[in-house]
Scaffold this motif. Structure first.
Motif, PDB file in Angstrom:
ATOM      1  N   ALA A   1      -2.251 -29.593 -43.208  1.00 58.64           N
ATOM      2  CA  ALA A   1      -1.471 -29.345 -41.994  1.00 58.64           C
ATOM      3  C   ALA A   1      -0.122 -30.062 -42.075  1.00 58.64           C
ATOM      4  CB  ALA A   1      -2.249 -29.800 -40.765  1.00 58.64           C
ATOM      5  N   LEU A   2      -0.134 -31.278 -42.601  1.00 57.32           N
ATOM      6  CA  LEU A   2       1.102 -32.045 -42.757  1.00 57.32           C
ATOM      7  C   LEU A   2       2.017 -31.396 -43.791  1.00 57.32           C
ATOM      8  CD1 LEU A   2       2.800 -34.553 -42.134  1.00 57.32           C
ATOM      9  CD2 LEU A   2       1.491 -35.783 -43.891  1.00 57.32           C
ATOM     10  N   PHE A   3       1.472 -30.946 -44.914  1.00 57.37           N
ATOM     11  CA  PHE A   3       2.275 -30.294 -45.956  1.00 57.37           C
ATOM     12  C   PHE A   3       2.932 -29.022 -45.410  1.00 57.37           C
ATOM     13  CE2 PHE A   3      -0.653 -32.165 -49.455  1.00 57.37           C
ATOM     14  CZ  PHE A   3       0.023 -33.375 -49.348  1.00 57.37           C
ATOM     15  N   VAL A   4       2.179 -28.252 -44.633  1.00 58.21           N
ATOM     16  CA  VAL A   4       2.729 -27.036 -44.038  1.00 58.21           C
ATOM     17  C   VAL A   4       3.912 -27.378 -43.122  1.00 58.21           C
ATOM     18  CG1 VAL A   4       2.255 -25.181 -42.390  1.00 58.21           C
ATOM     19  CG2 VAL A   4       0.623 -25.666 -44.207  1.00 58.21           C
TER      20      VAL A   4
ATOM     21  N   ARG B   1      -9.899 -35.117 -44.090  1.00 54.82           N
ATOM     22  CA  ARG B   1      -8.770 -35.661 -44.827  1.00 54.82           C
ATOM     23  C   ARG B   1      -7.921 -34.557 -45.448  1.00 54.82           C
ATOM     24  NH1 ARG B   1      -8.057 -36.959 -50.155  1.00 54.82           N
ATOM     25  NH2 ARG B   1      -6.475 -38.547 -50.625  1.00 54.82           N
ATOM     26  N   ILE B   2      -8.544 -33.662 -46.198  1.00 51.18           N
ATOM     27  CA  ILE B   2      -7.784 -32.615 -46.869  1.00 51.18           C
ATOM     28  C   ILE B   2      -7.184 -31.645 -45.859  1.00 51.18           C
ATOM     29  CG2 ILE B   2      -9.837 -31.165 -47.211  1.00 51.18           C
ATOM     30  CD1 ILE B   2      -6.771 -31.475 -49.540  1.00 51.18           C
ATOM     31  N   GLY B   3      -7.903 -31.368 -44.769  1.00 49.88           N
ATOM     32  CA  GLY B   3      -7.380 -30.479 -43.747  1.00 49.88           C
ATOM     33  C   GLY B   3      -6.147 -31.056 -43.071  1.00 49.88           C
ATOM     34  N   ALA B   4      -6.188 -32.354 -42.752  1.00 47.83           N
ATOM     35  CA  ALA B   4      -5.043 -33.009 -42.117  1.00 47.83           C
ATOM     36  C   ALA B   4      -3.848 -33.041 -43.057  1.00 47.83           C
ATOM     37  CB  ALA B   4      -5.428 -34.421 -41.695  1.00 47.83           C
ATOM     38  N   LEU B   5      -4.094 -33.313 -44.340  1.00 46.41           N
ATOM     39  CA  LEU B   5      -2.998 -33.344 -45.310  1.00 46.41           C
ATOM     40  C   LEU B   5      -2.359 -31.971 -45.466  1.00 46.41           C
ATOM     41  CD1 LEU B   5      -4.441 -35.686 -48.101  1.00 46.41           C
ATOM     42  CD2 LEU B   5      -2.551 -36.164 -46.524  1.00 46.41           C
TER      43      LEU B   5
ATOM     44  N   GLY C   1     -18.394 -29.961 -39.580  1.00 50.91           N
ATOM     45  CA  GLY C   1     -17.470 -29.490 -40.595  1.00 50.91           C
ATOM     46  C   GLY C   1     -16.083 -30.090 -40.454  1.00 50.91           C
ATOM     47  N   MET C   2     -15.723 -30.459 -39.223  1.00 51.96           N
ATOM     48  CA  MET C   2     -14.435 -31.114 -38.990  1.00 51.96           C
ATOM     49  C   MET C   2     -14.365 -32.424 -39.756  1.00 51.96           C
ATOM     50  SD  MET C   2     -12.121 -29.733 -36.903  1.00 51.96           S
ATOM     51  CE  MET C   2     -11.348 -31.100 -36.034  1.00 51.96           C
TER      52      MET C   2
ATOM     53  N   LEU D   1     -14.908 -25.293 -44.425  1.00 52.01           N
ATOM     54  CA  LEU D   1     -15.036 -26.580 -43.743  1.00 52.01           C
ATOM     55  C   LEU D   1     -13.724 -27.363 -43.775  1.00 52.01           C
ATOM     56  CD1 LEU D   1     -18.560 -27.768 -44.954  1.00 52.01           C
ATOM     57  CD2 LEU D   1     -17.952 -26.664 -42.790  1.00 52.01           C
ATOM     58  N   GLU D   2     -12.939 -27.176 -44.822  1.00 54.59           N
ATOM     59  CA  GLU D   2     -11.640 -27.833 -44.901  1.00 54.59           C
ATOM     60  C   GLU D   2     -10.602 -27.121 -44.042  1.00 54.59           C
ATOM     61  OE1 GLU D   2     -12.146 -29.460 -49.517  1.00 54.59           O
ATOM     62  OE2 GLU D   2     -10.911 -27.687 -49.069  1.00 54.59           O
ATOM     63  N   LEU D   3     -10.818 -25.836 -43.797  1.00 58.42           N
ATOM     64  CA  LEU D   3      -9.866 -25.066 -42.986  1.00 58.42           C
ATOM     65  C   LEU D   3      -9.950 -25.435 -41.509  1.00 58.42           C
ATOM     66  CD1 LEU D   3      -7.798 -22.738 -42.820  1.00 58.42           C
ATOM     67  CD2 LEU D   3      -9.730 -21.169 -42.553  1.00 58.42           C
ATOM     68  N   LEU D   4     -11.155 -25.770 -41.019  1.00 58.43           N
ATOM     69  CA  LEU D   4     -11.340 -26.053 -39.600  1.00 58.43           C
ATOM     70  C   LEU D   4     -10.438 -27.192 -39.099  1.00 58.43           C
ATOM     71  CD1 LEU D   4     -15.223 -25.704 -39.235  1.00 58.43           C
ATOM     72  CD2 LEU D   4     -13.466 -24.040 -38.627  1.00 58.43           C
ATOM     73  N   PRO D   5     -10.453 -28.379 -39.728  1.00 56.33           N
ATOM     74  CA  PRO D   5      -9.577 -29.435 -39.233  1.00 56.33           C
ATOM     75  C   PRO D   5      -8.104 -29.124 -39.429  1.00 56.33           C
ATOM     76  CG  PRO D   5     -10.688 -30.133 -41.237  1.00 56.33           C
ATOM     77  CD  PRO D   5     -11.328 -28.857 -40.823  1.00 56.33           C
ATOM     78  N   GLN D   6      -7.771 -28.372 -40.469  1.00 52.94           N
ATOM     79  CA  GLN D   6      -6.367 -27.986 -40.681  1.00 52.94           C
ATOM     80  C   GLN D   6      -5.851 -27.172 -39.498  1.00 52.94           C
ATOM     81  OE1 GLN D   6      -5.674 -25.647 -44.224  1.00 52.94           O
ATOM     82  NE2 GLN D   6      -3.657 -24.995 -43.538  1.00 52.94           N
ATOM     83  N   VAL D   7      -6.633 -26.189 -39.082  1.00 53.47           N
ATOM     84  CA  VAL D   7      -6.240 -25.352 -37.947  1.00 53.47           C
ATOM     85  C   VAL D   7      -6.202 -26.172 -36.658  1.00 53.47           C
ATOM     86  CG1 VAL D   7      -6.971 -23.405 -36.514  1.00 53.47           C
ATOM     87  CG2 VAL D   7      -7.084 -23.240 -39.004  1.00 53.47           C
TER      88      VAL D   7
END
Length: 383
Positions: free
Chosen positions: A92-95, A86-90, A80-81, A145-151
């Motif tokens: 995290a960057l926006f936050v 891509r969207i998770g990393a973006l 899921g990572m 699945l998008e939340l996992l890499p963001q966290v």
């Protein structure tokens, strides 16, 4: 520090599970442990003395192990990572970008001069807290699945950045120390991955299991303490040492037996002891003498929730955005390091923990809403 004190610490540590017992509340165990530490510490009863050398050293061990477990919870190998990378990393960057102006404003409003620290706090997410909540709620689907890499990105980046911003005048030395520690962790990864791929780790595991030696636990603790020694020598927080090795173990794959052993050592004794020590270290009477810091804590917590919830603009459900605001490791580390280094103002450490509690409360409510609105994986029951 004697056996009577240890008995009291072990007894007080049971308050955490008792408060977390009603599952509908979703109260993290550490809330009860922190509360018990505050009650038994100088703020109230005065039984626990955080300045005691033995107590503080045992708490440091707990700090390293808690961060090790947090690092091992980062889903480095989870498919899921990659799916939402891509969207998770973006996000995290926006936050992080949104956190900067708010942190500057809050620091200027209260005159603390800690804008960089507040930026890290507002942008952080606690993988050790959020991932178990997602598991308990059994949430699934693309948004999860998008939340996992963001966290994972937020947690890792903020933990690495924290030592650099909490002592800004020594950021260069801290950066060199962090690089040295990262290099040591990379060497550990290469060596341990070689043992995994050649099958030597499995042979060691069978030998340990047959002879009841707990060799994997002994080796893991040796590495954690060795990295902590490197951290101390290079003037970097032991927080980073524990977290880096946790990431190494997560990347290779943590054996179930080792996971159970580490869970027992950390959650059974050293983790609760650390949070009791931290609670005892928080002088809440300072909040009474400096009531503006109560407002600081509430404002930091509310701002963190608002920033993460703003990812609704990128298509993330508001409930999951609010859930991603849950903070634990970074505020705990900030309060611990700030108290040890005497860089926080009186009452500011307690304000940071109050902010963390605000985010946890918001995340609990958001998790309940997410469970109602998003698809869940309900296990089949035997008829």
């Amino acid at each position: 520090m004697d056996f009577a004190t240890l008995a009291m610490i072990s007894l007080a540590a049971l308050i955490g599970p008792l408060l977390a017992l009603p599952q509908r509340w979703h109260v993290p165990v550490v809330v009860g442990e922190l509360t018990a530490g505050v009650v038994l510490g100088p703020s109230s009863v005065g039984y626990l003395r955080p300045g005691n050398g033995t107590f503080a050293f045992l708490a440091d061990i707990g700090f390293a192990l808690v961060m090790f477990v947090a690092g091992s919870h980062v889903p480095v190998r989870d498919p899921g990572m990659r799916a939402g990378l891509r969207i998770g990393a973006l996000r995290a960057l926006f936050v992080a970008v949104l956190a900067v102006p708010l942190a500057l404003g809050i620091a200027a409003l209260f005159g603390t001069g800690h804008a960089a620290l507040y930026t890290v706090l507002l942008a952080s997410s606690s993988a050790a807290l959020i991932l178990p909540m997602l598991d308990s709620l059994r949430l699934q689907g693309r948004p999860v699945l998008e939340l996992l890499p963001q966290v994972a990105f937020s947690d890792t980046a903020c933990i690495v950045a924290l030592p650099l911003v909490i002592e800004t005048q020594r950021a260069g030395r801290a950066a060199l120390g962090a690089l040295a520690l990262t290099a040591c962790a990379a060497v550990c990864f290469v060596v341990l991955r070689h043992f995994e791929r050649t099958g030597r780790r499995r042979r060691l595991h069978r030998l340990s299991q047959n002879r009841k030696w707990a060799l994997e636990l002994r080796i893991s603790l040796t590495i954690v303490f060795a990295l902590a020694a490197v951290a101390v020598r290079t003037h970097v927080s032991i927080m980073l040492a524990g977290f880096c090795f946790g990431l190494v173990v997560a990347a290779i794959g943590e054996p179930r037996r080792l996971a159970r052993q580490l869970f027992a050592v950390t959650e059974g004794f050293f983790g609760p002891l650390f949070f009791l020590w931290l609670g005892a270290s928080l002088d809440l009477s300072q909040l009474g003498r400096h009531p503006s810091f109560i407002l600081l804590g509430l404002l930091l917590g509310t701002a963190a929730v608002a920033i993460h919830a703003a990812m609704r603009l990128t298509g993330q459900p508001t409930s999951l955005g609010t859930l991603s605001a849950a903070q634990l490791g970074v505020p705990v580390a900030a309060a611990t390091l700030g108290s040890q280094l005497h860089v926080l103002k009186p009452g500011e450490a307690a304000a940071l923990m109050l902010a963390a509690l605000v985010t946890i409360g918001a995340a609990v409510g958001a998790g309940i809403l997410a469970a109602r609105a998003l698809p869940t994986n309900v296990p089949a029951t035997n008829q």
